[in-house]
Design a protein around this motif. Sequence first.
Motif, mmCIF file in Angstrom:
data_model
loop_
_atom_site.group_PDB
_atom_site.id
_atom_site.type_symbol
_atom_site.label_atom_id
_atom_site.label_comp_id
_atom_site.label_asym_id
_atom_site.label_seq_id
_atom_site.Cartn_x
_atom_site.Cartn_y
_atom_site.Cartn_z
ATOM 1 N N ALA A 1 -32.345 -27.917 15.383
ATOM 2 C CA ALA A 1 -33.630 -27.356 14.947
ATOM 3 C C ALA A 1 -34.356 -28.326 14.014
ATOM 4 C CB ALA A 1 -33.411 -26.021 14.248
ATOM 5 N N PHE A 2 -33.651 -28.866 13.031
ATOM 6 C CA PHE A 2 -34.282 -29.818 12.115
ATOM 7 C C PHE A 2 -34.699 -31.092 12.837
ATOM 8 C CE2 PHE A 2 -32.113 -27.640 8.411
ATOM 9 C CZ PHE A 2 -33.304 -27.214 7.841
ATOM 10 N N SER A 3 -33.899 -31.549 13.799
ATOM 11 C CA SER A 3 -34.246 -32.756 14.549
ATOM 12 C C SER A 3 -35.509 -32.565 15.382
ATOM 13 C CB SER A 3 -33.091 -33.168 15.457
ATOM 14 O OG SER A 3 -31.965 -33.488 14.712
ATOM 15 N N LEU A 4 -35.615 -31.401 16.011
ATOM 16 C CA LEU A 4 -36.825 -31.130 16.798
ATOM 17 C C LEU A 4 -38.049 -31.007 15.904
ATOM 18 C CD1 LEU A 4 -35.404 -28.650 19.430
ATOM 19 C CD2 LEU A 4 -36.169 -30.988 19.815
ATOM 20 N N TRP A 5 -37.867 -30.412 14.743
ATOM 21 C CA TRP A 5 -38.962 -30.311 13.776
ATOM 22 C C TRP A 5 -39.380 -31.717 13.331
ATOM 23 C CZ3 TRP A 5 -38.349 -26.995 8.716
ATOM 24 C CH2 TRP A 5 -39.601 -26.695 8.201
ATOM 25 N N PHE A 6 -38.407 -32.573 13.066
ATOM 26 C CA PHE A 6 -38.666 -33.956 12.675
ATOM 27 C C PHE A 6 -39.396 -34.701 13.796
ATOM 28 C CE2 PHE A 6 -37.320 -38.413 12.247
ATOM 29 C CZ PHE A 6 -37.711 -38.664 10.942
ATOM 30 N N TYR A 7 -38.945 -34.492 15.039
ATOM 31 C CA TYR A 7 -39.578 -35.124 16.195
ATOM 32 C C TYR A 7 -41.049 -34.718 16.314
ATOM 33 C CZ TYR A 7 -40.655 -36.051 21.100
ATOM 34 O OH TYR A 7 -41.257 -36.455 22.259
ATOM 35 N N GLY A 8 -41.324 -33.432 16.153
ATOM 36 C CA GLY A 8 -42.708 -32.963 16.201
ATOM 37 C C GLY A 8 -43.545 -33.537 15.078
ATOM 38 N N GLY A 9 -42.953 -33.669 13.896
ATOM 39 C CA GLY A 9 -43.672 -34.260 12.764
ATOM 40 C C GLY A 9 -43.999 -35.722 12.981
ATOM 41 N N ILE A 10 -43.070 -36.458 13.582
ATOM 42 C CA ILE A 10 -43.329 -37.869 13.885
ATOM 43 C C ILE A 10 -44.483 -37.983 14.884
ATOM 44 C CG2 ILE A 10 -42.373 -39.933 15.020
ATOM 45 C CD1 ILE A 10 -41.381 -39.626 12.211
ATOM 46 N N GLY A 11 -44.491 -37.115 15.883
ATOM 47 C CA GLY A 11 -45.599 -37.115 16.836
ATOM 48 C C GLY A 11 -46.931 -36.838 16.169
ATOM 49 N N GLY A 12 -46.950 -35.889 15.244
ATOM 50 C CA GLY A 12 -48.179 -35.592 14.514
ATOM 51 C C GLY A 12 -48.606 -36.729 13.609
ATOM 52 N N LEU A 13 -47.641 -37.401 12.997
ATOM 53 C CA LEU A 13 -47.955 -38.530 12.127
ATOM 54 C C LEU A 13 -48.527 -39.699 12.927
ATOM 55 C CD1 LEU A 13 -47.845 -39.575 9.220
ATOM 56 C CD2 LEU A 13 -45.552 -40.428 9.720
ATOM 57 N N VAL A 14 -47.950 -39.972 14.090
ATOM 58 C CA VAL A 14 -48.470 -41.042 14.952
ATOM 59 C C VAL A 14 -49.885 -40.702 15.413
ATOM 60 C CG1 VAL A 14 -48.170 -42.161 17.200
ATOM 61 C CG2 VAL A 14 -46.219 -41.881 15.676
ATOM 62 N N TYR A 15 -50.114 -39.446 15.794
ATOM 63 C CA TYR A 15 -51.456 -39.016 16.189
ATOM 64 C C TYR A 15 -52.451 -39.210 15.044
ATOM 65 C CZ TYR A 15 -55.322 -35.948 17.453
ATOM 66 O OH TYR A 15 -56.568 -35.456 17.706
ATOM 67 N N SER A 16 -52.030 -38.839 13.847
ATOM 68 C CA SER A 16 -52.903 -38.967 12.686
ATOM 69 C C SER A 16 -53.245 -40.420 12.399
ATOM 70 C CB SER A 16 -52.229 -38.340 11.465
ATOM 71 O OG SER A 16 -52.962 -38.625 10.311
ATOM 72 N N LEU A 17 -52.262 -41.282 12.486
ATOM 73 C CA LEU A 17 -52.508 -42.698 12.202
ATOM 74 C C LEU A 17 -53.366 -43.348 13.280
ATOM 75 C CD1 LEU A 17 -49.007 -43.733 10.845
ATOM 76 C CD2 LEU A 17 -51.102 -43.381 9.536
ATOM 77 N N GLU A 18 -53.215 -42.927 14.530
ATOM 78 C CA GLU A 18 -54.029 -43.489 15.611
ATOM 79 C C GLU A 18 -55.479 -43.039 15.524
ATOM 80 O OE1 GLU A 18 -52.208 -42.418 19.285
ATOM 81 O OE2 GLU A 18 -50.728 -44.036 19.177
ATOM 82 N N ASN A 19 -55.709 -41.765 15.174
ATOM 83 C CA ASN A 19 -57.063 -41.211 15.178
ATOM 84 C C ASN A 19 -57.738 -41.213 13.820
ATOM 85 O OD1 ASN A 19 -57.044 -40.644 17.951
ATOM 86 N ND2 ASN A 19 -55.840 -38.813 17.572
ATOM 87 N N GLY A 20 -56.986 -41.422 12.745
ATOM 88 C CA GLY A 20 -57.573 -41.481 11.412
ATOM 89 C C GLY A 20 -57.986 -40.132 10.852
ATOM 90 N N ILE A 21 -57.429 -39.064 11.368
ATOM 91 C CA ILE A 21 -57.745 -37.717 10.884
ATOM 92 C C ILE A 21 -56.440 -37.020 10.551
ATOM 93 C CG2 ILE A 21 -58.716 -35.462 11.495
ATOM 94 C CD1 ILE A 21 -60.563 -36.944 13.430
ATOM 95 N N ILE A 22 -56.386 -36.377 9.384
ATOM 96 C CA ILE A 22 -55.191 -35.630 8.998
ATOM 97 C C ILE A 22 -55.615 -34.325 8.351
ATOM 98 C CG2 ILE A 22 -54.902 -36.629 6.697
ATOM 99 C CD1 ILE A 22 -51.846 -36.737 7.444
ATOM 100 N N THR A 23 -54.817 -33.293 8.575
ATOM 101 C CA THR A 23 -55.087 -31.992 7.990
ATOM 102 C C THR A 23 -53.897 -31.592 7.138
ATOM 103 O OG1 THR A 23 -56.416 -31.330 9.880
ATOM 104 C CG2 THR A 23 -55.585 -29.568 8.489
ATOM 105 N N GLY A 24 -54.174 -31.253 5.891
ATOM 106 C CA GLY A 24 -53.134 -30.754 4.996
ATOM 107 C C GLY A 24 -53.341 -29.273 4.767
ATOM 108 N N GLN A 25 -52.252 -28.530 4.717
ATOM 109 C CA GLN A 25 -52.328 -27.086 4.514
ATOM 110 C C GLN A 25 -51.539 -26.702 3.279
ATOM 111 O OE1 GLN A 25 -50.904 -25.427 8.163
ATOM 112 N NE2 GLN A 25 -52.831 -25.773 9.219
ATOM 113 N N SER A 26 -52.009 -25.675 2.598
ATOM 114 C CA SER A 26 -51.310 -25.193 1.414
ATOM 115 C C SER A 26 -50.558 -23.909 1.741
ATOM 116 C CB SER A 26 -52.298 -24.935 0.275
ATOM 117 O OG SER A 26 -53.092 -23.808 0.565
ATOM 118 N N ARG A 27 -49.664 -23.530 0.838
ATOM 119 C CA ARG A 27 -48.907 -22.285 1.052
ATOM 120 C C ARG A 27 -49.810 -21.065 0.999
ATOM 121 N NH1 ARG A 27 -44.257 -23.118 -3.217
ATOM 122 N NH2 ARG A 27 -45.024 -25.204 -3.480
#
Length: 115
Positions: free
Chosen positions: A44-70
């Motif tokens: 479960a943690f590995s898949l979560w990490f994998y999804g996060g890496i994909g989102g980070l790569v997308y963010s770095l390629e497109n220059g857009i990032i969204t941060g969310q608060s609790r």
Amino acid sequence: MLTLGLVITSAVCGSAAIALYNKGRSAGPKKGIAQLAWMLMGIAFSLWFYGGIGGLVYSLENGIITGQSRGGGSATFHHAEHPILYWATVTALSGGLGGIGIFAVMAFWQAFKKA
């Protein structure tokens, strides 16, 4: 919910159910059952990490990032408009992603260690 989210949720729920079953056994915990619970949590943690890496790569390629608060709020930063806030958010989310990666390694360590 995406398929990856369903797999992560299923692995966490399965790990928790196995851990509770193992805890409730009258003969005491069994090593194989505990290893299976740790393995599911590591997956479960590995898949979560994998999804996060994909989102980070997308963010770095497109220059857009969204941060969310609790509290439910979110903010979107574009690299060209808010470079300091963009990189601060990338750094914070990367740190959290690193923590998730450490949890995955620890769970797999518990699953495979010889005791």
